[in-house]
Write a protein that holds these residues in place. Structure first.
Motif, short mmCIF file in Angstrom:
data_model
loop_
_atom_site.label_atom_id
_atom_site.label_comp_id
_atom_site.label_asym_id
_atom_site.label_seq_id
_atom_site.Cartn_x
_atom_site.Cartn_y
_atom_site.Cartn_z
N SER A 120 0.85 -1.19 0.00
CA SER A 120 0.00 0.00 0.00
C SER A 120 0.89 1.24 0.00
N ASN A 121 0.53 2.26 -0.81
CA ASN A 121 1.36 3.46 -0.85
C ASN A 121 0.66 4.70 -0.28
N GLU A 122 -0.61 4.56 0.12
CA GLU A 122 -1.38 5.64 0.72
C GLU A 122 -1.45 6.88 -0.15
N LEU A 123 -1.39 6.70 -1.46
CA LEU A 123 -1.54 7.77 -2.43
C LEU A 123 -2.83 7.55 -3.21
N ALA A 124 -3.21 8.51 -3.99
CA ALA A 124 -4.42 8.38 -4.81
C ALA A 124 -4.13 7.71 -6.15
N THR A 125 -2.89 7.30 -6.36
CA THR A 125 -2.52 6.66 -7.62
C THR A 125 -1.75 5.37 -7.36
N ASN A 126 -1.60 4.61 -8.41
CA ASN A 126 -0.78 3.40 -8.37
C ASN A 126 0.58 3.69 -8.97
N ARG A 127 1.56 2.92 -8.54
CA ARG A 127 2.88 2.97 -9.16
C ARG A 127 3.25 1.54 -9.51
N PHE A 128 3.66 1.34 -10.75
CA PHE A 128 4.02 0.01 -11.23
C PHE A 128 5.49 -0.06 -11.60
N GLY A 129 6.08 -1.22 -11.34
CA GLY A 129 7.43 -1.52 -11.76
C GLY A 129 7.42 -2.87 -12.47
N PHE A 130 8.27 -3.01 -13.45
CA PHE A 130 8.35 -4.25 -14.22
C PHE A 130 9.79 -4.72 -14.21
N THR A 131 10.01 -5.94 -13.76
CA THR A 131 11.35 -6.49 -13.69
C THR A 131 11.45 -7.65 -14.66
N VAL A 132 12.40 -7.55 -15.58
CA VAL A 132 12.64 -8.61 -16.56
C VAL A 132 14.15 -8.85 -16.57
N SER A 133 14.58 -9.98 -16.03
CA SER A 133 16.01 -10.23 -15.88
C SER A 133 16.67 -10.68 -17.19
N LYS A 134 17.98 -10.72 -17.19
CA LYS A 134 18.73 -11.14 -18.37
C LYS A 134 18.50 -12.61 -18.71
N ARG A 135 17.96 -13.38 -17.76
CA ARG A 135 17.64 -14.78 -18.06
C ARG A 135 16.53 -14.89 -19.10
N ILE A 136 15.74 -13.84 -19.24
CA ILE A 136 14.64 -13.85 -20.21
C ILE A 136 15.18 -13.78 -21.64
N GLY A 137 16.24 -13.03 -21.85
CA GLY A 137 16.80 -12.92 -23.19
C GLY A 137 17.59 -11.63 -23.35
N ASN A 138 17.84 -11.29 -24.60
CA ASN A 138 18.60 -10.07 -24.88
C ASN A 138 17.73 -8.83 -24.65
N ALA A 139 18.29 -7.66 -24.87
CA ALA A 139 17.59 -6.40 -24.59
C ALA A 139 16.30 -6.27 -25.38
N VAL A 140 16.29 -6.71 -26.61
CA VAL A 140 15.09 -6.62 -27.44
C VAL A 140 13.97 -7.45 -26.84
N THR A 141 14.28 -8.66 -26.41
CA THR A 141 13.29 -9.55 -25.82
C THR A 141 12.79 -9.00 -24.49
N ARG A 142 13.69 -8.49 -23.66
CA ARG A 142 13.29 -7.94 -22.36
C ARG A 142 12.41 -6.71 -22.54
N ASN A 143 12.77 -5.83 -23.47
CA ASN A 143 11.96 -4.63 -23.70
C ASN A 143 10.59 -4.98 -24.27
N LYS A 144 10.52 -5.98 -25.11
CA LYS A 144 9.23 -6.42 -25.66
C LYS A 144 8.33 -6.92 -24.53
N ALA A 145 8.89 -7.69 -23.61
CA ALA A 145 8.13 -8.20 -22.47
C ALA A 145 7.63 -7.04 -21.61
N LYS A 146 8.48 -6.05 -21.34
CA LYS A 146 8.08 -4.90 -20.53
C LYS A 146 7.00 -4.08 -21.24
N ARG A 147 7.12 -3.89 -22.55
CA ARG A 147 6.09 -3.14 -23.29
C ARG A 147 4.75 -3.85 -23.22
#
Length: 88
Positions: A8-35
């Protein structure tokens, strides 16, 4: 396919973070997953006042968008973060 961490952040909005490690693949693959994750979260009705981190697992690499969307909906639903659907 992913892990959810939230607080809980006790704000009126949400904050999201996305973690995609190098085990997923190269930068292109990680960025595609985050998008994809960002787009899915953008389209959902989520309760306000939470900090949420979605941690991708290697299965996301070979999954189609629809399957990832179902997984995100499922994990947010289990955490009781989704607003009830409003039907007209």
């Amino acid at each position: 396919m992913m892990v959810l961490k939230m607080a809980s952040n006790e704000l009126a909005t949400n904050r999201f973070g996305f973690t995609v490690s190098k085990r997923i693949g190269n930068a292109v693959t990680r960025n595609k997953a985050k998008r994809r994750l960002k787009e899915i979260v953008r389209t959902l009705q989520i309760k306000q006042g939470w900090d949420v981190v979605l941690i991708a697992r290697p299965q996301i690499r070979s999954s189609e968008f629809k399957r990832i969307e179902e997984s995100v909906r499922d994990i947010l639903s289990k955490a009781k973060l989704l607003e009830p659907q409003k039907y007209i």
